[in-house]
Design a protein around this motif. Structure first.
Motif, mmCIF file in Angstrom:
data_model
loop_
_atom_site.group_PDB
_atom_site.id
_atom_site.type_symbol
_atom_site.label_atom_id
_atom_site.label_comp_id
_atom_site.label_asym_id
_atom_site.label_seq_id
_atom_site.Cartn_x
_atom_site.Cartn_y
_atom_site.Cartn_z
ATOM 1 N N TRP A 242 8.162 74.802 28.009
ATOM 2 C CA TRP A 242 7.559 73.919 27.010
ATOM 3 C C TRP A 242 6.282 73.271 27.553
ATOM 4 C CZ3 TRP A 242 7.272 68.463 27.413
ATOM 5 C CH2 TRP A 242 6.726 67.834 26.273
ATOM 6 N N LEU A 243 6.337 72.775 28.793
ATOM 7 C CA LEU A 243 5.168 72.150 29.411
ATOM 8 C C LEU A 243 4.011 73.142 29.553
ATOM 9 C CD1 LEU A 243 6.705 69.977 32.269
ATOM 10 C CD2 LEU A 243 5.336 69.133 30.370
ATOM 11 N N PHE A 244 4.359 74.391 29.859
ATOM 12 C CA PHE A 244 3.352 75.419 30.080
ATOM 13 C C PHE A 244 2.504 75.638 28.829
ATOM 14 C CE2 PHE A 244 2.560 80.120 31.211
ATOM 15 C CZ PHE A 244 1.405 79.786 31.909
ATOM 16 N N GLY A 245 3.109 75.414 27.655
ATOM 17 C CA GLY A 245 2.404 75.668 26.405
ATOM 18 C C GLY A 245 1.653 74.476 25.844
ATOM 19 N N ILE A 246 1.621 73.348 26.560
ATOM 20 C CA ILE A 246 0.960 72.137 26.049
ATOM 21 C C ILE A 246 -0.561 72.265 26.156
ATOM 22 C CG2 ILE A 246 0.578 69.679 26.511
ATOM 23 C CD1 ILE A 246 3.476 69.418 27.232
ATOM 24 N N ASP A 247 -1.252 71.830 25.120
ATOM 25 C CA ASP A 247 -2.714 71.773 25.124
ATOM 26 C C ASP A 247 -3.142 70.577 25.974
ATOM 27 O OD1 ASP A 247 -5.403 71.583 24.671
ATOM 28 O OD2 ASP A 247 -5.279 71.689 22.490
ATOM 29 N N THR A 248 -3.820 70.838 27.085
ATOM 30 C CA THR A 248 -4.192 69.754 28.004
ATOM 31 C C THR A 248 -5.137 68.744 27.365
ATOM 32 O OG1 THR A 248 -5.954 71.162 28.903
ATOM 33 C CG2 THR A 248 -3.838 71.147 30.073
ATOM 34 N N ASN A 249 -5.812 69.119 26.293
ATOM 35 C CA ASN A 249 -6.724 68.189 25.621
ATOM 36 C C ASN A 249 -5.991 67.160 24.770
ATOM 37 O OD1 ASN A 249 -9.196 69.344 26.559
ATOM 38 N ND2 ASN A 249 -8.900 71.027 25.123
ATOM 39 N N ARG A 250 -4.671 67.332 24.615
ATOM 40 C CA ARG A 250 -3.906 66.428 23.768
ATOM 41 C C ARG A 250 -3.156 65.357 24.562
ATOM 42 N NH1 ARG A 250 -3.061 68.184 18.477
ATOM 43 N NH2 ARG A 250 -3.893 70.254 18.017
ATOM 44 N N VAL A 251 -3.173 65.447 25.890
ATOM 45 C CA VAL A 251 -2.396 64.513 26.694
ATOM 46 C C VAL A 251 -3.273 63.353 27.143
ATOM 47 C CG1 VAL A 251 -0.893 66.369 27.497
ATOM 48 C CG2 VAL A 251 -2.883 65.715 28.867
ATOM 49 N N LYS A 252 -2.632 62.337 27.735
ATOM 50 C CA LYS A 252 -3.367 61.186 28.246
ATOM 51 C C LYS A 252 -4.346 61.634 29.331
ATOM 52 C CE LYS A 252 0.425 57.890 27.498
ATOM 53 N NZ LYS A 252 1.409 56.986 28.157
ATOM 54 N N PRO A 253 -5.548 61.066 29.351
ATOM 55 C CA PRO A 253 -6.552 61.470 30.349
ATOM 56 C C PRO A 253 -6.051 61.374 31.788
ATOM 57 C CG PRO A 253 -7.564 60.085 28.676
ATOM 58 C CD PRO A 253 -6.071 60.044 28.422
ATOM 59 N N GLU A 254 -5.213 60.358 32.079
ATOM 60 C CA GLU A 254 -4.779 60.154 33.467
ATOM 61 C C GLU A 254 -3.811 61.213 33.964
ATOM 62 O OE1 GLU A 254 -2.484 57.090 30.905
ATOM 63 O OE2 GLU A 254 -4.491 57.990 31.000
ATOM 64 N N ILE A 255 -3.221 62.004 33.056
ATOM 65 C CA ILE A 255 -2.302 63.057 33.520
ATOM 66 C C ILE A 255 -2.863 64.456 33.295
ATOM 67 C CG2 ILE A 255 -0.338 61.571 32.942
ATOM 68 C CD1 ILE A 255 0.336 63.738 30.812
ATOM 69 N N ARG A 256 -4.068 64.538 32.728
ATOM 70 C CA ARG A 256 -4.646 65.850 32.395
ATOM 71 C C ARG A 256 -4.829 66.712 33.633
ATOM 72 N NH1 ARG A 256 -9.011 64.391 29.184
ATOM 73 N NH2 ARG A 256 -7.503 64.273 27.481
ATOM 74 N N GLU A 257 -5.366 66.132 34.691
ATOM 75 C CA GLU A 257 -5.614 66.891 35.916
ATOM 76 C C GLU A 257 -4.315 67.415 36.515
ATOM 77 O OE1 GLU A 257 -7.670 66.289 40.339
ATOM 78 O OE2 GLU A 257 -7.941 64.780 38.768
ATOM 79 N N THR A 258 -3.270 66.568 36.500
ATOM 80 C CA THR A 258 -1.969 66.994 37.036
ATOM 81 C C THR A 258 -1.392 68.142 36.221
ATOM 82 O OG1 THR A 258 -1.500 64.762 37.835
ATOM 83 C CG2 THR A 258 0.373 66.234 37.572
ATOM 84 N N LEU A 259 -1.522 68.059 34.892
ATOM 85 C CA LEU A 259 -0.989 69.111 34.024
ATOM 86 C C LEU A 259 -1.742 70.419 34.225
ATOM 87 C CD1 LEU A 259 0.980 69.941 31.843
ATOM 88 C CD2 LEU A 259 -0.629 69.097 30.124
ATOM 89 N N ILE A 260 -3.066 70.340 34.395
ATOM 90 C CA ILE A 260 -3.853 71.554 34.638
ATOM 91 C C ILE A 260 -3.411 72.210 35.941
ATOM 92 C CG2 ILE A 260 -6.159 72.394 35.211
ATOM 93 C CD1 ILE A 260 -7.272 70.337 33.246
ATOM 94 N N LYS A 261 -3.226 71.408 36.980
ATOM 95 C CA LYS A 261 -2.756 71.944 38.256
ATOM 96 C C LYS A 261 -1.392 72.597 38.100
ATOM 97 C CE LYS A 261 -1.506 70.532 42.955
ATOM 98 N NZ LYS A 261 -1.374 69.399 43.900
ATOM 99 N N TYR A 262 -0.511 71.960 37.340
ATOM 100 C CA TYR A 262 0.825 72.493 37.099
ATOM 101 C C TYR A 262 0.745 73.841 36.380
ATOM 102 C CZ TYR A 262 5.270 73.103 34.689
ATOM 103 O OH TYR A 262 6.416 73.631 34.186
ATOM 104 N N LYS A 263 -0.119 73.939 35.353
ATOM 105 C CA LYS A 263 -0.231 75.179 34.583
ATOM 106 C C LYS A 263 -0.784 76.303 35.447
ATOM 107 C CE LYS A 263 -1.228 74.935 30.182
ATOM 108 N NZ LYS A 263 -1.834 74.636 28.867
#
Length: 278
Positions: free
Chosen positions: A84-105
């Motif tokens: 589920w996390l893998f399919g999240i649009d990084t532009n829709r999340v809070k700015p402070e966690i965007r970098e972490t989510l991109i690294k995770y993906k």
């Protein structure tokens, strides 16, 4: 699914996650996760229902809140949360966690590649290794013998200091700091006095300062490998800090090691920090 659910906390991607265990499977409520990372729950619920795999495993769990009322929560098995996390649009999340989510993906993409082309996917462990765990255990034992402090108190202080539920979750980057922290714990009741001075306190400070010197020395070594960066630092700050750090640090660390070792026969602190001094 319904009731009889017991709340549990498990580690997921180095974060504590509240789950519900039913029939041997751990489920987690999706709405709180969405809200925590800045996603609109209604849209995510619709996305889950459009996914052929996720919608087949989604469940409704009823639990009792602190107010005594019953609440129904949409949940996914924990093993499907990565997808589920893998399919999240990084532009829709809070700015402070965007970098972490991109690294995770990016890790997910690499894991998929390794699985199909190498036959397995292995994740680099960022928590202390079994060998580092053993070193911390030995340090705790030495501190217990040196201070008389109970094992429970020592472990409690360590976990609080580094913000973990279990000492195995300490980050590898914090391993040296953890060893220094444990070795520096003072004797609470009867400090050892030599020539009117508290040797225990002096050694604790000396070990802590040695750790800081070690970090500074390692930083100087790394920066020295990049001449352009070193020249820029000298030109913008002045003082030739990198050049002036090396030999004074070496001399200070040598004296600190000599002092600690000369006095270690009186205290067992050396058993916990000897690996730092070699």
């Amino acid at each position: 699914m319904s009731n009889q659910n017991q709340l549990q906390t498990i580690q997921f991607n180095n974060q504590s996650l509240v789950t519900f265990e039913q029939n041997g499977t751990h489920y987690t409520a999706m709405k709180p996760i969405c809200e925590n990372i800045g996603l609109e729950w209604g849209s995510q619920y619709n996305r889950i229902n459009r996914d052929e795999v996720l919608k087949s495993v989604i469940v409704m769990i009823t639990t009792t809140g602190t107010d005594g009322k019953s609440y129904q929560m949409i949940c996914l098995p924990i093993q499907y949360l990565n997808g589920w996390l893998f399919g999240i649009d990084t532009n829709r999340v809070k700015p402070e966690i965007r970098e972490t989510l991109i690294k995770y993906k990016k890790e997910c993409y690499q894991a998929l590649h390794d699985y199909w082309f190498k036959g397995k996917a292995e994740r680099e462990i960022d928590t202390i290794t079994p060998e580092e765990q053993r070193m911390i255990q030995n340090a705790v034992t030495a501190t217990h013998q040196r201070t008389g402090m109970s094992y429970g108190e020592i472990w409690s202080r360590v976990k609080n200091k580094f913000g973990v539920a279990k000492y195995e979750q300490i980050k590898r980057s914090d391993h040296h700091s953890a060893m220094i922290y444990i070795a520096s714990m003072p004797i609470v009741n009867q400090p050892l006095l030599i020539n009117g001075r508290n040797l225990e306190e002096t050694l604790s400070v000396m070990v802590e300062l040695y750790g800081y010197c070690l970090h500074a020395y390692e930083m100087q070594e790394k920066l020295s490998q990049h001449p352009d960066l070193a020249d820029r630092i000298d030109s913008e700050i002045g003082g030739q800090y990198l050049h002036n750090l090396k030999h004074p640090l070496e001399n200070a660390m040598t004296k600190a090691k000599r002092f600690i070792r000369n006095n270690s026969e009186k205290l067992t602190i050396i058993k916990a920090v000897d690996h730092l001094l070699n």
